[in-house]
Design an enzyme around this catalytic site. Structure first.
Site, PDB file in Angstrom:
ATOM      1  N   ASN A   9       9.959 -12.478   4.026  1.00 49.65           N
ATOM      2  CA  ASN A   9      10.114 -11.293   3.173  1.00 49.65           C
ATOM      3  C   ASN A   9       8.712 -10.879   2.739  1.00 49.65           C
ATOM      4  O   ASN A   9       8.113 -11.527   1.886  1.00 49.65           O
ATOM      5  CB  ASN A   9      10.979 -11.651   1.954  1.00 49.65           C
ATOM      6  CG  ASN A   9      11.021 -10.517   0.941  1.00 49.65           C
ATOM      7  OD1 ASN A   9      10.645  -9.385   1.240  1.00 49.65           O
ATOM      8  ND2 ASN A   9      11.479 -10.823  -0.268  1.00 49.65           N
ATOM      9  N   TRP A  10       8.229  -9.809   3.344  1.00 50.31           N
ATOM     10  CA  TRP A  10       6.839  -9.406   3.075  1.00 50.31           C
ATOM     11  C   TRP A  10       6.701  -8.594   1.782  1.00 50.31           C
ATOM     12  O   TRP A  10       5.583  -8.245   1.398  1.00 50.31           O
ATOM     13  CB  TRP A  10       6.289  -8.595   4.257  1.00 50.31           C
ATOM     14  CG  TRP A  10       6.159  -9.389   5.527  1.00 50.31           C
ATOM     15  CD1 TRP A  10       6.509 -10.694   5.742  1.00 50.31           C
ATOM     16  CD2 TRP A  10       5.639  -8.916   6.775  1.00 50.31           C
ATOM     17  NE1 TRP A  10       6.231 -11.058   7.042  1.00 50.31           N
ATOM     18  CE2 TRP A  10       5.695  -9.981   7.698  1.00 50.31           C
ATOM     19  CE3 TRP A  10       5.126  -7.690   7.210  1.00 50.31           C
ATOM     20  CZ2 TRP A  10       5.257  -9.856   9.017  1.00 50.31           C
ATOM     21  CZ3 TRP A  10       4.693  -7.569   8.528  1.00 50.31           C
ATOM     22  CH2 TRP A  10       4.749  -8.648   9.421  1.00 50.31           C
ATOM     23  N   LYS A  11       7.821  -8.283   1.177  1.00 51.35           N
ATOM     24  CA  LYS A  11       7.819  -7.524  -0.087  1.00 51.35           C
ATOM     25  C   LYS A  11       6.952  -6.264   0.051  1.00 51.35           C
ATOM     26  O   LYS A  11       6.931  -5.664   1.105  1.00 51.35           O
ATOM     27  CB  LYS A  11       7.344  -8.420  -1.235  1.00 51.35           C
ATOM     28  CG  LYS A  11       8.074  -9.763  -1.261  1.00 51.35           C
ATOM     29  CD  LYS A  11       7.887 -10.509  -2.541  1.00 51.35           C
ATOM     30  CE  LYS A  11       8.512 -11.876  -2.427  1.00 51.35           C
ATOM     31  NZ  LYS A  11       8.673 -12.549  -3.693  1.00 51.35           N
ATOM     32  N   HIS A  94      17.895  -8.988  -3.467  1.00 48.42           N
ATOM     33  CA  HIS A  94      16.793  -9.885  -3.849  1.00 48.42           C
ATOM     34  C   HIS A  94      16.631  -9.839  -5.371  1.00 48.42           C
ATOM     35  O   HIS A  94      16.843  -8.800  -5.993  1.00 48.42           O
ATOM     36  CB  HIS A  94      15.507  -9.437  -3.153  1.00 48.42           C
ATOM     37  CG  HIS A  94      14.403 -10.425  -3.302  1.00 48.42           C
ATOM     38  ND1 HIS A  94      13.627 -10.494  -4.439  1.00 48.42           N
ATOM     39  CD2 HIS A  94      13.966 -11.403  -2.478  1.00 48.42           C
ATOM     40  CE1 HIS A  94      12.748 -11.474  -4.297  1.00 48.42           C
ATOM     41  NE2 HIS A  94      12.937 -12.053  -3.121  1.00 48.42           N
ATOM     42  N   GLU A  96      14.171  -9.559  -7.179  1.00 46.76           N
ATOM     43  CA  GLU A  96      13.254  -8.506  -7.654  1.00 46.76           C
ATOM     44  C   GLU A  96      13.966  -7.153  -7.699  1.00 46.76           C
ATOM     45  O   GLU A  96      13.685  -6.327  -8.567  1.00 46.76           O
ATOM     46  CB  GLU A  96      11.998  -8.468  -6.767  1.00 46.76           C
ATOM     47  CG  GLU A  96      11.118  -9.687  -7.039  1.00 46.76           C
ATOM     48  CD  GLU A  96      10.331 -10.195  -5.849  1.00 46.76           C
ATOM     49  OE1 GLU A  96      10.185  -9.454  -4.853  1.00 46.76           O
ATOM     50  OE2 GLU A  96       9.861 -11.342  -5.902  1.00 46.76           O
ATOM     51  N   GLU A 165      18.276 -18.358  -3.665  1.00 47.98           N
ATOM     52  CA  GLU A 165      16.914 -18.281  -4.189  1.00 47.98           C
ATOM     53  C   GLU A 165      16.935 -18.429  -5.708  1.00 47.98           C
ATOM     54  O   GLU A 165      17.193 -17.451  -6.431  1.00 47.98           O
ATOM     55  CB  GLU A 165      16.300 -16.923  -3.845  1.00 47.98           C
ATOM     56  CG  GLU A 165      16.213 -16.642  -2.360  1.00 47.98           C
ATOM     57  CD  GLU A 165      15.049 -15.712  -2.044  1.00 47.98           C
ATOM     58  OE1 GLU A 165      14.156 -16.154  -1.326  1.00 47.98           O
ATOM     59  OE2 GLU A 165      15.033 -14.584  -2.533  1.00 47.98           O
ATOM     60  N   GLY A 171       7.979 -17.225  -6.060  1.00 49.53           N
ATOM     61  CA  GLY A 171       6.595 -16.853  -6.326  1.00 49.53           C
ATOM     62  C   GLY A 171       5.926 -17.669  -7.417  1.00 49.53           C
ATOM     63  O   GLY A 171       4.854 -17.306  -7.904  1.00 49.53           O
ATOM     64  N   SER A 210       9.323 -20.386  -3.092  1.00 48.67           N
ATOM     65  CA  SER A 210       8.091 -21.159  -2.901  1.00 48.67           C
ATOM     66  C   SER A 210       8.210 -22.179  -1.766  1.00 48.67           C
ATOM     67  O   SER A 210       7.681 -23.296  -1.863  1.00 48.67           O
ATOM     68  CB  SER A 210       7.669 -21.835  -4.206  1.00 48.67           C
ATOM     69  OG  SER A 210       7.427 -20.857  -5.210  1.00 48.67           O
ATOM     70  N   GLY A 232       5.565 -15.581  -0.166  1.00 50.46           N
ATOM     71  CA  GLY A 232       4.113 -15.746  -0.083  1.00 50.46           C
ATOM     72  C   GLY A 232       3.623 -16.374   1.219  1.00 50.46           C
ATOM     73  O   GLY A 232       2.639 -15.905   1.816  1.00 50.46           O
TER      74      GLY A 232
HETATM   75  C1  PEP Z   1      11.187 -14.406  -1.822  1.00 53.98           C
HETATM   76  O1  PEP Z   1      10.655 -13.447  -2.340  1.00 53.98           O
HETATM   77  O2  PEP Z   1      12.276 -14.254  -1.241  1.00 53.98           O
HETATM   78  C2  PEP Z   1      10.538 -15.705  -1.919  1.00 53.98           C
HETATM   79  C3  PEP Z   1      11.213 -16.771  -1.606  1.00 53.98           C
HETATM   80  O3  PEP Z   1       9.234 -15.686  -2.336  1.00 53.98           O
HETATM   81  P1  PEP Z   1       8.250 -16.967  -2.402  1.00 53.98           P
HETATM   82  O4  PEP Z   1       8.409 -17.709  -1.110  1.00 53.98           O
HETATM   83  O5  PEP Z   1       6.884 -16.375  -2.557  1.00 53.98           O
HETATM   84  O6  PEP Z   1       8.680 -17.779  -3.566  1.00 53.98           O
END
Ligand code: PEP
Length: 247
Positions: A9-11, A94, A96, A165, A171, A210, A232
């Protein structure tokens, strides 16, 4: 029986040119563990990604889709346009989106139904907040999110991917322990089984939060964890490589 999936997921990162460059690097990467690989760039970079991915085994995902076919929804993107660009998967719900853009379990369900109707496979995100974790209600929260997201999905359940998640792990550098993530994912699968029966055993449920080269091996060793949704660590080829080649 479930093919593992590692999805990036490049956001809101990577311009179209940067998207092309990262995909060229990813195409050189080995995939020793045989997971299905997916990259999910920003909407505006999907066309560049689709072009760059031609002839590769990496699949394309979007980060959202609207529940209407067309219309007065400024700033949104419809399913037909994603299909036309060669998108196969779409992240829906998601945390976010839920936190900053008012996404609810109901709109997650609406978007998921539209995605499925258009032939896109939703990657539906569920997860508890830190407060909910501390209250000991993680399983109740994620099972309810899952059941609402899947209302009226019917036989299309086979085309759904769930990403568990924990919001507190996204993050932050914090991860659920492999055992903890496995137990929560088992509960999510149980909730799917209550509604969809044995098809639950064919639904892939990913872990996200993460996940990186250091913890991917232990997370992927858990029987209920079918892959990862990576934020990330998906933004640089060498970091993504460490997750993709987790063994
Ligand atoms: C995500 O945004 O779906 C995610 C898992 O981010 P990160 O790996 O940076 O925690």
């Amino acid at each position: 029986m479930r093919t593992p999936m590692i999805a990036g997921n490049w956001k809101m990162n990577k311009t179209p040119a940067q998207t092309k460059a990262l995909i060229e690097d990813l195409k050189k990467m080995q995939n020793r563990c045989g997971a299905e690989l997916v990259v999910c760039p920003m909407t505006v970079s999907l066309a560049a990604a689709s072009e760059a991915l031609k002839g590769s085994n990496i699949h394309l995902g979007a980060q959202n889709v609207h529940f209407a076919d067309n219309g007065a929804y400024t700033g949104e993107c419809n399913a037909d346009s994603l299909k036309e660009l060669g998108v196969e998967y779409v992240i829906i719900g998601h945390s976010e989106r839920r936190q900053y853009f008012g996404e609810t379990d109901v709109t997650v369900n609406q978007r998921s139904l539209k995605a499925l109707e258009a032939g896109l496979k939703p990657i539906i995100c569920v997860g508890e907040s830190l407060e909910q974790k501390q209250q000991g209600i993680t399983k109740e929260i994620v099972c309810m999110q899952t059941k609402v997201a899947l209302l009226n999905v019917g036989a299309q359940i086979e085309n759904v991917v769930i990403a568990y998640e924990p919001v507190w792990a996204i993050g932050t550098g914090l991860t659920a322990s492999p055992e903890e993530a496995n137990a929560t994912i088992a509960a999510i699968r149980g909730a799917i089984r209550e509604v969809f029966g044995a098809a639950a055993d064919r639904v892939r449920i990913l872990y996200g939060g993460s996940m990186n080269a250091k913890n991917a091996h232990d997370l992927m060793a858990q029987p209920e964890i079918d892959g990862g949704l990576i934020g990330g660590a998906a933004l640089a080829a060498e970091k993504f490589d460490g997750v993709v080649n987790f063994n």
